[in-house]
Design a protein around this motif. Structure first.
Motif, PDB file in Angstrom:
ATOM      1  N   ARG A 246       0.766  -1.235   0.012  1.00 58.33           N
ATOM      2  CA  ARG A 246      -0.026  -0.039   0.102  1.00 58.33           C
ATOM      3  C   ARG A 246       0.846   1.460  -0.015  1.00 58.33           C
ATOM      4  NH1 ARG A 246      -3.725  -2.865   2.771  1.00 58.33           N
ATOM      5  NH2 ARG A 246      -2.702  -2.683   4.878  1.00 58.33           N
ATOM      6  N   LEU A 247       1.747   1.464   0.826  1.00 58.93           N
ATOM      7  CA  LEU A 247       2.852   2.530   1.004  1.00 58.93           C
ATOM      8  C   LEU A 247       3.499   2.601  -0.443  1.00 58.93           C
ATOM      9  CD1 LEU A 247       4.128   4.895   2.180  1.00 58.93           C
ATOM     10  CD2 LEU A 247       5.694   3.252   3.241  1.00 58.93           C
ATOM     11  N   LEU A 248       3.878   1.514  -1.041  1.00 63.57           N
ATOM     12  CA  LEU A 248       4.689   1.823  -2.517  1.00 63.57           C
ATOM     13  C   LEU A 248       3.654   1.991  -3.411  1.00 63.57           C
ATOM     14  CD1 LEU A 248       6.921  -1.192  -2.558  1.00 63.57           C
ATOM     15  CD2 LEU A 248       7.697   1.135  -2.610  1.00 63.57           C
ATOM     16  N   ALA A 249       2.288   1.483  -3.652  1.00 61.26           N
ATOM     17  CA  ALA A 249       1.433   2.166  -4.262  1.00 61.26           C
ATOM     18  C   ALA A 249       1.231   3.749  -4.245  1.00 61.26           C
ATOM     19  CB  ALA A 249       0.173   1.328  -4.156  1.00 61.26           C
ATOM     20  N   ILE A 250       0.987   4.042  -2.871  1.00 63.76           N
ATOM     21  CA  ILE A 250       0.775   5.631  -2.549  1.00 63.76           C
ATOM     22  C   ILE A 250       1.862   6.261  -3.186  1.00 63.76           C
ATOM     23  CG2 ILE A 250       0.635   7.279  -0.699  1.00 63.76           C
ATOM     24  CD1 ILE A 250      -0.792   5.143   0.697  1.00 63.76           C
ATOM     25  N   LEU A 251       3.258   6.089  -3.008  1.00 59.95           N
ATOM     26  CA  LEU A 251       4.356   6.713  -3.759  1.00 59.95           C
ATOM     27  C   LEU A 251       4.459   6.760  -4.886  1.00 59.95           C
ATOM     28  CD1 LEU A 251       7.141   5.468  -0.799  1.00 59.95           C
ATOM     29  CD2 LEU A 251       5.700   7.668  -0.840  1.00 59.95           C
ATOM     30  N   PHE A 252       3.896   5.562  -5.606  1.00 57.83           N
ATOM     31  CA  PHE A 252       4.017   5.720  -7.125  1.00 57.83           C
ATOM     32  C   PHE A 252       2.772   6.592  -7.601  1.00 57.83           C
ATOM     33  CE2 PHE A 252       6.839   1.860  -6.608  1.00 57.83           C
ATOM     34  CZ  PHE A 252       7.700   2.305  -7.585  1.00 57.83           C
ATOM     35  N   HIS A 253       1.792   6.444  -6.987  1.00 58.92           N
ATOM     36  CA  HIS A 253       0.610   7.157  -7.332  1.00 58.92           C
ATOM     37  C   HIS A 253       0.874   8.877  -7.228  1.00 58.92           C
ATOM     38  CE1 HIS A 253      -3.391   8.344  -8.006  1.00 58.92           C
ATOM     39  NE2 HIS A 253      -3.669   8.975  -6.925  1.00 58.92           N
ATOM     40  N   GLN A 254       1.501   9.146  -6.173  1.00 59.81           N
ATOM     41  CA  GLN A 254       1.943  10.544  -5.794  1.00 59.81           C
ATOM     42  C   GLN A 254       3.094  10.839  -6.822  1.00 59.81           C
ATOM     43  OE1 GLN A 254       2.709  10.348  -1.684  1.00 59.81           O
ATOM     44  NE2 GLN A 254       0.910  10.825  -0.932  1.00 59.81           N
ATOM     45  N   GLY A 255       3.861  10.021  -7.443  1.00 65.89           N
ATOM     46  CA  GLY A 255       4.886  10.446  -8.363  1.00 65.89           C
ATOM     47  C   GLY A 255       6.039  10.540  -7.538  1.00 65.89           C
ATOM     48  N   VAL A 256       6.083  10.249  -6.277  1.00 63.24           N
ATOM     49  CA  VAL A 256       7.293  10.284  -5.418  1.00 63.24           C
ATOM     50  C   VAL A 256       8.351   9.182  -5.980  1.00 63.24           C
ATOM     51  CG1 VAL A 256       8.453   9.773  -3.183  1.00 63.24           C
ATOM     52  CG2 VAL A 256       6.217  11.104  -3.693  1.00 63.24           C
ATOM     53  N   LEU A 257       8.006   8.258  -6.348  1.00 59.35           N
ATOM     54  CA  LEU A 257       8.892   7.179  -7.008  1.00 59.35           C
ATOM     55  C   LEU A 257       8.268   6.857  -8.388  1.00 59.35           C
ATOM     56  CD1 LEU A 257       9.041   4.325  -3.996  1.00 59.35           C
ATOM     57  CD2 LEU A 257      10.820   6.159  -4.598  1.00 59.35           C
ATOM     58  N   ASP A 258       9.522   6.336  -9.431  1.00 56.96           N
ATOM     59  CA  ASP A 258       9.247   5.879 -10.517  1.00 56.96           C
ATOM     60  C   ASP A 258       9.740   4.347 -10.658  1.00 56.96           C
ATOM     61  OD1 ASP A 258      11.893   5.962 -11.179  1.00 56.96           O
ATOM     62  OD2 ASP A 258      11.568   8.051 -12.202  1.00 56.96           O
ATOM     63  N   GLU A 259       9.612   4.006 -11.877  1.00 56.11           N
ATOM     64  CA  GLU A 259       9.711   2.653 -12.500  1.00 56.11           C
ATOM     65  C   GLU A 259      11.301   2.230 -12.030  1.00 56.11           C
ATOM     66  OE1 GLU A 259      10.641   5.396 -15.649  1.00 56.11           O
ATOM     67  OE2 GLU A 259       8.763   4.900 -14.683  1.00 56.11           O
ATOM     68  N   GLN A 260      12.183   3.255 -12.100  1.00 57.65           N
ATOM     69  CA  GLN A 260      13.800   3.028 -11.618  1.00 57.65           C
ATOM     70  C   GLN A 260      13.744   2.257 -10.121  1.00 57.65           C
ATOM     71  OE1 GLN A 260      16.143   3.076 -13.544  1.00 57.65           O
ATOM     72  NE2 GLN A 260      17.392   2.228 -12.034  1.00 57.65           N
ATOM     73  N   PHE A 261      12.780   2.707  -9.436  1.00 57.49           N
ATOM     74  CA  PHE A 261      12.564   1.973  -7.962  1.00 57.49           C
ATOM     75  C   PHE A 261      12.653   0.747  -8.231  1.00 57.49           C
ATOM     76  CE2 PHE A 261      11.187   0.992  -3.987  1.00 57.49           C
ATOM     77  CZ  PHE A 261      12.005   1.368  -2.956  1.00 57.49           C
TER      78      PHE A 261
END
Length: 172
Positions: free
Chosen positions: A15-30
């Protein structure tokens, strides 16, 4: 019972990772970084990210940018005189590259805006970008710290369950 804890932690991490991806904090490089982690290097991602934060803090010390304190708050020297824009651009390029390498998307994007302001010798733009960089960097650091804490708890919970499973298998 311990299995439920492991499953709950895994779900919380997802869930936390999904939120960070949804917010654009992280991208596919992570995600690519995560794919490099395996049984031979189970802490690979956290080690790479910790190196990123350590090197970033050193870079920030040189350029007097944001530094996250242990209490989660950042210290940003907004009164700094931006006199050496060329040197600032070099530091920003280094930080932008390392941020890209771990998938820190929003931090990288702020670096792009910061670099554009520094190339134009725009002090007000640099101050705005520095303030935003402080926020994004500390948010990233706090959230990844939270993620890695959950991962450690999950590993400990899974490890605590393992001997019980082994005993049950031996009894059958």
């Amino acid at each position: 019972m311990l299995g439920w804890g492991v499953d709950r932690l895994r779900a919380d991490m997802s869930r936390l990772l999904a939120i960070l991806f949804h917010q654009g904090v992280l991208d596919e490089q992570f995600l690519q970084l995560q794919q490099l982690q395996d049984e031979s290097s189970p802490n690979f991602v956290s080690e790479v990210v910790n190196i990123y934060f350590h090197e970033s803090e050193k870079l920030f010390t040189k350029s007097q940018g944001p530094t996250c304190k242990t209490d989660g708050y950042c210290d940003c020297r907004l009164d700094r005189e931006f006199s050496d824009y060329k040197k600032m651009g070099i530091h920003l390029n280094q930080f932008m590259g390392s941020s890209s390498s771990i998938g820190a998307n929003r931090v990288r994007n702020v670096c792009v805006a910061f670099r554009a302001a520094s190339e134009q010798n725009n002090r007000a733009g640099c101050l705005r970008a520095l303030e935003l960089l402080e926020h994004e960097y500390c948010y990233l650091k706090n959230k990844l710290h939270e993620l890695f804490q959950m991962e450690q708890q999950r590993v400990l919970a899974a490890g605590a369950r393992y001997p019980l499973q082994q005993q049950q298998q031996q009894q059958h």
